[in-house]
Design a protein around this motif. Structure first.
Motif, PDB file in Angstrom:
ATOM      1  N   PRO A  69       0.757  -1.300  -0.024  1.00  0.00           N
ATOM      2  CA  PRO A  69      -0.015   0.044   0.446  1.00  0.00           C
ATOM      3  C   PRO A  69       0.409   1.541  -0.269  1.00  0.00           C
ATOM      4  O   PRO A  69       0.374   2.220  -0.745  1.00  0.00           O
ATOM      5  N   ARG A  70       1.734   0.805   0.804  1.00  0.00           N
ATOM      6  CA  ARG A  70       2.819   2.280   0.827  1.00  0.00           C
ATOM      7  C   ARG A  70       3.039   3.105  -0.682  1.00  0.00           C
ATOM      8  O   ARG A  70       4.074   4.197  -0.752  1.00  0.00           O
ATOM      9  N   HIS A  71       3.736   2.309  -1.778  1.00  0.00           N
ATOM     10  CA  HIS A  71       3.574   2.466  -2.552  1.00  0.00           C
ATOM     11  C   HIS A  71       2.772   3.238  -3.543  1.00  0.00           C
ATOM     12  O   HIS A  71       2.594   3.181  -4.421  1.00  0.00           O
ATOM     13  N   LEU A  72       1.633   2.609  -2.795  1.00  0.00           N
ATOM     14  CA  LEU A  72       0.134   3.314  -4.243  1.00  0.00           C
ATOM     15  C   LEU A  72       0.126   4.519  -3.176  1.00  0.00           C
ATOM     16  O   LEU A  72      -1.127   5.177  -4.005  1.00  0.00           O
ATOM     17  N   ARG A  73       0.402   5.517  -2.119  1.00  0.00           N
ATOM     18  CA  ARG A  73      -0.117   6.996  -1.821  1.00  0.00           C
ATOM     19  C   ARG A  73       0.166   7.718  -2.944  1.00  0.00           C
ATOM     20  O   ARG A  73      -0.993   8.669  -3.303  1.00  0.00           O
ATOM     21  N   GLY A  74       0.894   7.464  -4.173  1.00  0.00           N
ATOM     22  CA  GLY A  74       0.361   8.543  -5.429  1.00  0.00           C
ATOM     23  C   GLY A  74      -0.836   8.636  -5.844  1.00  0.00           C
ATOM     24  O   GLY A  74      -1.401   9.345  -5.886  1.00  0.00           O
ATOM     25  N   PHE A  75      -1.692   6.812  -5.368  1.00  0.00           N
ATOM     26  CA  PHE A  75      -2.988   7.289  -6.342  1.00  0.00           C
ATOM     27  C   PHE A  75      -4.286   7.201  -5.740  1.00  0.00           C
ATOM     28  O   PHE A  75      -5.357   8.663  -6.174  1.00  0.00           O
ATOM     29  N   ARG A  76      -3.683   8.669  -4.276  1.00  0.00           N
ATOM     30  CA  ARG A  76      -5.285   9.358  -3.695  1.00  0.00           C
ATOM     31  C   ARG A  76      -4.051  10.935  -4.182  1.00  0.00           C
ATOM     32  O   ARG A  76      -5.565  10.970  -4.427  1.00  0.00           O
ATOM     33  N   ALA A  77      -3.381  11.188  -4.442  1.00  0.00           N
ATOM     34  CA  ALA A  77      -3.244  12.364  -4.644  1.00  0.00           C
ATOM     35  C   ALA A  77      -3.187  12.773  -6.331  1.00  0.00           C
ATOM     36  O   ALA A  77      -4.367  13.557  -6.066  1.00  0.00           O
ATOM     37  N   ALA A  78      -3.814  12.172  -6.905  1.00  0.00           N
ATOM     38  CA  ALA A  78      -3.908  12.097  -8.390  1.00  0.00           C
ATOM     39  C   ALA A  78      -5.384  11.586  -8.263  1.00  0.00           C
ATOM     40  O   ALA A  78      -5.691  13.160  -8.547  1.00  0.00           O
ATOM     41  N   ALA A  79      -5.993  10.803  -7.175  1.00  0.00           N
ATOM     42  CA  ALA A  79      -7.152  11.601  -7.207  1.00  0.00           C
ATOM     43  C   ALA A  79      -7.316  13.250  -7.284  1.00  0.00           C
ATOM     44  O   ALA A  79      -8.869  13.025  -7.187  1.00  0.00           O
ATOM     45  N   GLU A  80      -7.119  13.131  -5.974  1.00  0.00           N
ATOM     46  CA  GLU A  80      -7.312  14.857  -5.373  1.00  0.00           C
ATOM     47  C   GLU A  80      -7.196  15.776  -6.342  1.00  0.00           C
ATOM     48  O   GLU A  80      -7.987  16.372  -7.210  1.00  0.00           O
ATOM     49  N   LEU A  95     -10.116  18.943 -11.060  1.00  0.00           N
ATOM     50  CA  LEU A  95     -10.424  19.201 -12.418  1.00  0.00           C
ATOM     51  C   LEU A  95     -12.283  19.306 -12.858  1.00  0.00           C
ATOM     52  O   LEU A  95     -13.065  20.463 -12.993  1.00  0.00           O
ATOM     53  N   ILE A  96     -12.620  18.085 -11.758  1.00  0.00           N
ATOM     54  CA  ILE A  96     -14.175  18.579 -12.053  1.00  0.00           C
ATOM     55  C   ILE A  96     -14.603  19.141 -10.629  1.00  0.00           C
ATOM     56  O   ILE A  96     -15.591  19.948 -11.223  1.00  0.00           O
ATOM     57  N   GLU A  97     -13.725  19.730  -9.929  1.00  0.00           N
ATOM     58  CA  GLU A  97     -14.419  20.514  -9.611  1.00  0.00           C
ATOM     59  C   GLU A  97     -14.933  21.760 -10.298  1.00  0.00           C
ATOM     60  O   GLU A  97     -15.767  23.049 -10.259  1.00  0.00           O
TER      61      GLU A  97
END
Length: 211
Positions: free
Chosen positions: A148-159, A164-166
Motif C-alpha cells: 500500500p505504501r507504494h500506492l500513496r500517489g494514487f490518493r494524490a492523483a485522485a485529489e 479538475l471536476i470541481e
C-alpha cells in the motif's frame, strides 16, 4: 420510498428521484390522482442505480444502457470488465465489520492498517463492497511485492482529478436549486467516467511497451 432507501443513500431527495425518473432510470406507476406508486421492483432498480453511481462512479447514461441490457436478458459488464449480474440489483449493499472485511478479502490486519495509512481505504465501523474489492486487489498486489505504501500517489492523483471536476462544475454549482445540484452530481460522474477512460487507455498503452 425515501424512508426505505435513505439509510443506504442519505443524499437521496425527492428532487433526485424526479431527476432519475426524467432520465428514464425508473418508471413508477401512477395512481388515479397522479401520485407515483413505487413497487418493490422499482425500489430494487433504484437501489441498483444509486449503488452503481456511488460505488462505481458511472454516469446515468451508462447505467441506463446496462439496465436495458439486463431487461433484454443479457449480462452487461462494467468498463473494468466486471460483470453486472441481475441478482446484485435485488440485494442491498452488504456492510462488513472490520473482521469480516479482513477475512473475506484474505488479508491481514496489518495490510488493512497499511491501506488506511496510505489513504486507499477510509477507516470506518463497517465497510462496503468497494472496500472489499480494494482490499482483495491489495492482497494480490502484495503477492507481487507491491505494498500500500507504494500506492500513496494514487490518493494524490485522485485529489487532482477531483480538482479538475470541481472546476468544470463551477457554472452549474453556482445555481443553488435542487435540480441543478442533481445535474451537477450527474455531470461529475460523467467527467469521472471519461477520466477513467483516458487513464485506462494510458495504462494499456504503457503495458504494450512491456510486451
Amino acid at each position: 420510498m425515501l424512508a426505505r432507501l435513505s439509510p443506504e443513500f442519505p443524499d437521496l431527495s425527492p428532487s433526485k428521484l424526479r431527476f432519475l425518473e426524467e432520465r428514464q432510470l425508473v418508471s413508477p406507476a401512477r395512481t388515479a390522482s397522479g401520485y407515483r406508486k413505487f413497487s418493490q421492483a422499482d425500489v430494487d432498480r433504484l437501489r441498483f442505480v444509486l449503488s452503481m453511481q456511488r460505488d462505481h462512479y458511472l454516469p446515468l447514461k451508462v447505467i441506463r444502457g446496462y439496465l436495458e441490457e439486463m431487461d433484454a436478458g443479457r449480462e452487461p459488464v462494467l468498463p473494468s470488465g466486471v460483470p453486472v449480474s441481475a441478482p446484485s440489483m435485488l440485494a442491498a449493499e452488504r456492510r462488513l465489520s472490520r473482521e469480516e472485511l479482513i477475512r473475506e478479502a484474505g488479508a491481514t490486519t496489518l495490510l488493512l492498517q497499511d491501506a488506511v495509512s496510505a489513504s486507499l481505504i477510509v477507516a470506518a465501523d463497517t465497510y462496503g463492497e468497494d472496500a472489499l474489492t480494494v482490499l482483495k486487489s491489495l492482497v494480490e498486489l502484495q503477492r507481487s511485492g507491491i505494498e500500500p505504501r507504494h500506492l500513496r500517489g494514487f490518493r494524490a492523483a485522485a485529489e487532482r482529478e477531483l480538482g479538475l471536476i470541481e472546476s468544470a462544475l463551477i457554472p452549474v454549482a453556482r445555481r443553488k436549486d435542487a435540480s441543478s445540484r442533481a445535474k451537477a452530481a450527474e455531470l461529475a460522474r460523467e467527467i469521472a467516467g471519461q477520466l477513467e477512460v483516458v487513464r485506462s487507455s494510458l495504462i494499456r498503452s504503457a503495458l504494450s511497451r512491456l510486451q
